[in-house]
Design an enzyme around this catalytic site. Structure first.
Site, PDB file in Angstrom:
ATOM      1  CG  HIS A  60      -1.977   0.963   1.289  1.00 47.25           C
ATOM      2  ND1 HIS A  60      -3.206   0.701   1.855  1.00 47.25           N
ATOM      3  CD2 HIS A  60      -2.030   2.241   0.864  1.00 47.25           C
ATOM      4  CE1 HIS A  60      -3.965   1.785   1.767  1.00 47.25           C
ATOM      5  NE2 HIS A  60      -3.267   2.733   1.173  1.00 47.25           N
ATOM      6  CG  HIS A  62      -0.979   6.743  -1.307  1.00 48.48           C
ATOM      7  ND1 HIS A  62      -2.205   6.573  -1.902  1.00 48.48           N
ATOM      8  CD2 HIS A  62      -1.094   6.207  -0.067  1.00 48.48           C
ATOM      9  CE1 HIS A  62      -3.024   5.969  -1.057  1.00 48.48           C
ATOM     10  NE2 HIS A  62      -2.366   5.727   0.063  1.00 48.48           N
ATOM     11  NE  ARG A  64       0.789  11.612  -2.013  1.00 49.73           N
ATOM     12  CZ  ARG A  64      -0.262  11.190  -1.317  1.00 49.73           C
ATOM     13  NH1 ARG A  64      -1.341  10.731  -1.928  1.00 49.73           N
ATOM     14  NH2 ARG A  64      -0.249  11.232  -0.008  1.00 49.73           N
ATOM     15  CG  ASN A  94      -4.754   8.093  -3.583  1.00 47.12           C
ATOM     16  OD1 ASN A  94      -3.759   7.442  -3.858  1.00 47.12           O
ATOM     17  ND2 ASN A  94      -4.920   8.689  -2.411  1.00 47.12           N
ATOM     18  CG  ASP A 152      -6.256   3.897  -0.188  1.00 50.01           C
ATOM     19  OD1 ASP A 152      -6.848   3.451   0.792  1.00 50.01           O
ATOM     20  OD2 ASP A 152      -5.254   4.613  -0.105  1.00 50.01           O
ATOM     21  CG  HIS A 179     -10.192   4.415   2.704  1.00 52.25           C
ATOM     22  ND1 HIS A 179      -9.027   5.126   2.837  1.00 52.25           N
ATOM     23  CD2 HIS A 179     -11.111   5.047   3.477  1.00 52.25           C
ATOM     24  CE1 HIS A 179      -9.227   6.147   3.659  1.00 52.25           C
ATOM     25  NE2 HIS A 179     -10.481   6.119   4.054  1.00 52.25           N
ATOM     26  CG  ASP A 307      -2.017   4.566   4.065  1.00 54.89           C
ATOM     27  OD1 ASP A 307      -2.057   4.857   2.852  1.00 54.89           O
ATOM     28  OD2 ASP A 307      -2.866   4.982   4.876  1.00 54.89           O
ATOM     29  CG  PHE A 325      -6.460  12.623   6.404  1.00 47.66           C
ATOM     30  CD1 PHE A 325      -6.669  12.361   7.746  1.00 47.66           C
ATOM     31  CD2 PHE A 325      -7.474  13.267   5.683  1.00 47.66           C
ATOM     32  CE1 PHE A 325      -7.861  12.726   8.373  1.00 47.66           C
ATOM     33  CE2 PHE A 325      -8.667  13.626   6.301  1.00 47.66           C
ATOM     34  CZ  PHE A 325      -8.864  13.365   7.653  1.00 47.66           C
ATOM     35  N   GLY A 326      -1.948  11.859   6.122  1.00 51.49           N
ATOM     36  CA  GLY A 326      -0.933  10.945   5.581  1.00 51.49           C
ATOM     37  C   GLY A 326       0.420  11.027   6.256  1.00 51.49           C
TER      38      GLY A 326
HETATM   39  O1  DOR Z   1      -3.701   9.203   5.512  1.00 48.48           O
HETATM   40  C1  DOR Z   1      -3.993   8.837   4.383  1.00 48.48           C
HETATM   41  N1  DOR Z   1      -3.407   9.374   3.309  1.00 48.48           N
HETATM   42  N2  DOR Z   1      -4.936   7.882   4.224  1.00 48.48           N
HETATM   43  C2  DOR Z   1      -5.412   7.555   3.011  1.00 48.48           C
HETATM   44  O2  DOR Z   1      -6.250   6.698   2.944  1.00 48.48           O
HETATM   45  C3  DOR Z   1      -4.928   8.239   1.805  1.00 48.48           C
HETATM   46  C4  DOR Z   1      -3.561   8.783   2.023  1.00 48.48           C
HETATM   47  C5  DOR Z   1      -3.129   9.766   0.967  1.00 48.48           C
HETATM   48  O3  DOR Z   1      -3.260   9.427  -0.225  1.00 48.48           O
HETATM   49  O4  DOR Z   1      -2.621  10.828   1.315  1.00 48.48           O
END
Ligand code: DOR
Length: 431
Positions: A60, A62, A64, A94, A152, A179, A307, A325-326
């Protein structure tokens, strides 16, 4: 892939699929594992005291790219994976635009393959733009290489779409990576609805937002069939729903993140309300962390995944409700797995490592190649006892956003190899 030959001498080989935990020599020749006797002319590497783990996988992440490359791009993401000891990544859709068409998915996959630094597992969107409405062309995404589907960052909230995608999953064997967040319950919330958020005046997300969605999902799984993987489980209620589904023999799996295993929502106070702790799902109280650790130990949760969600410093410096978030997690995944699961929880190394190797392979229905001669030489050398302190300034990811900054960990990757080529060695990223 390469004509290079290496022999790792005196290494402790840990292959969780075969239950192999033995000291010996491991040879790599021309991109694949080989019998040491066949690796004529191999360059010796003294690996005494180190572990060799094949095909470490982060299900999992990301990256970008396209669309938000100031946060991360495919190259910086691959470099972060290499530094984190990760050889295979599940690439979440995403991006901007969302990976909701075969052409978009193939374009990212081809660019990652050209970089040659990770094995990409591409994940296609469930709905167009992950907006929850129109279904994406699932068969086309699968034909272009999608190993799974996910919206997600957002849940598949509409029950009719959930039913359809589970029916598709049953037909194709590809899982839905959900998710799990009930949007009516989470709306307007930014952190776990507990004492720390309340004291800091941060609007809360109740644990029920996650649990309610997982109960709904496993109920649908019972009716429709298919394969459901619950991403980043963080609550005891959601774990009970997963256990119920396992008990009924349903095809369900779940993942935990390192930050939910390591931290609690008390981190909000420690960070004085800084949005560096803001993540979705949010950091939870200690009793939920304990339930999560138990579930990872028993195997109810078979995957630990980062994540990895890199964001720019100025984005995370905003007031809590306005920040994204992240957590940037690729470079601390293995350190936390070793610290929490092996050193703190006392899990046998093979069991702990299964969560970042065999576990994710099972979720996407891939055979775990291990150290069989002829298997691709994807491996990580781990120093299981190295003490280190997380310093995000040293991350090679563009995202330095982590509430693990300053945390003392024990165990870290010291070299990473993909297809017989070092991507990381002696503190240096080679991709
Ligand atoms: O904290 C998160 N950030 N949770 C998610 O499900 C998506 C992720 C993000 O893409 O920034």
């Amino acid at each position: 892939m390469t004509g290079e030959r290496w022999i790792f001498r005196g290494v402790r080989v840990l292959d969780p699929f075969r239950g192999l935990d033995a000291e010996g020599d491991v040879a790599v020749a021309d991109g694949v594992f080989a019998h040491p006797a066949d690796a004529v002319g191999a360059v010796p590497v003294d690996a005494k005291g180190l572990w060799l783990v094949p095909r470490v996988t982060d299900l999992h992440v990301h990256f970008r790219d396209p669309g938000q490359t100031w946060k991360e791009d495919l190259h910086s993401g691959c470099r972060a994976a290499a530094a984190g000891g990760v050889t295979t990544v599940g690439v979440m859709p995403n991006t901007v635009p969302v990976t909701d068409s075969a052409a978009r998915l193939a374009a990212v996959r081809e660019r990652l393959e050209a970089l040659g630094a990770v094995r990409p597992w591409m994940i296609g969107a469930v709905t167009a733009g992950s907006a929850g409405g129109e279904p994406a062309p699932w068969d086309d995404l699968a034909a272009a290489g999608a190993v799974a589907l996910s919206d997600d960052g957002h849940p598949v909230a509409r029950a009719a779409i959930l039913g359809a995608v589970l029916a598709w999953s049953r037909r194709t064997g590809r899982p839905l990576l959900q998710h799990a967040e009930e949007p009516d319950l989470s709306a307007g919330g930014h952190a776990h609805a507990g004492d720390p958020a309340r004291d800091l005046g941060i609007p809360g997300v109740p644990a029920a937002a996650e649990a309610a969605m997982v109960w709904r999902d496993v109920g649908m799984l019972r009716e429709v069939g298919g394969r459901l993987h619950v991403c980043h489980v963080s609550t005891d209620g959601a774990l009970e729903a997963v256990a119920w589904a396992v008990g009924r023999g349903l095809d369900v799996s779940a993942e935990a993140t390192p930050h939910h295993l390591l931290l609690t929502d008390e981190a909000l106070r420690e960070w004085a309300g800084s949005a560096v702790t803001k993540v979705n799902p949010p950091l939870r109280p200690a009793r939920m962390r304990a339930a999560l650790r138990r579930a990872v130990r028993t195997g109810l949760v078979g995957v630990v995944a980062s994540d990895h969600a890199p964001h720019a410093a100025e984005e995370k410096a905003r007031p809590y409700p306005e920040a994204p978030f992240g957590i940037s997690g690729l470079e601390t995944l293995l350190g936390v797995v070793l610290t929490v699961l092996v050193h703190e929880e006392g899990m046998p190394p093979l069991t702990a490592l299964a969560r970042v190797t065999v576990g994710p392979h099972r979720v996407v229905g891939r055979r775990y190649p291990g150290v069989r001669p002829g298997a691709p030489a994807d491996l990580t050398l781990v120093d299981p006892d190295a003490a280190w302190v997380v310093d995000p300034a040293r991350f090679v990811s563009r995202g330095h956003n982590t509430p693990l900054a300053g945390v003392r960990l024990r165990g870290r990757p010291v070299a990473t190899m993909v297809g017989g080529r070092f991507t990381f060695r002696d503190g240096e990223v080679l991709v």
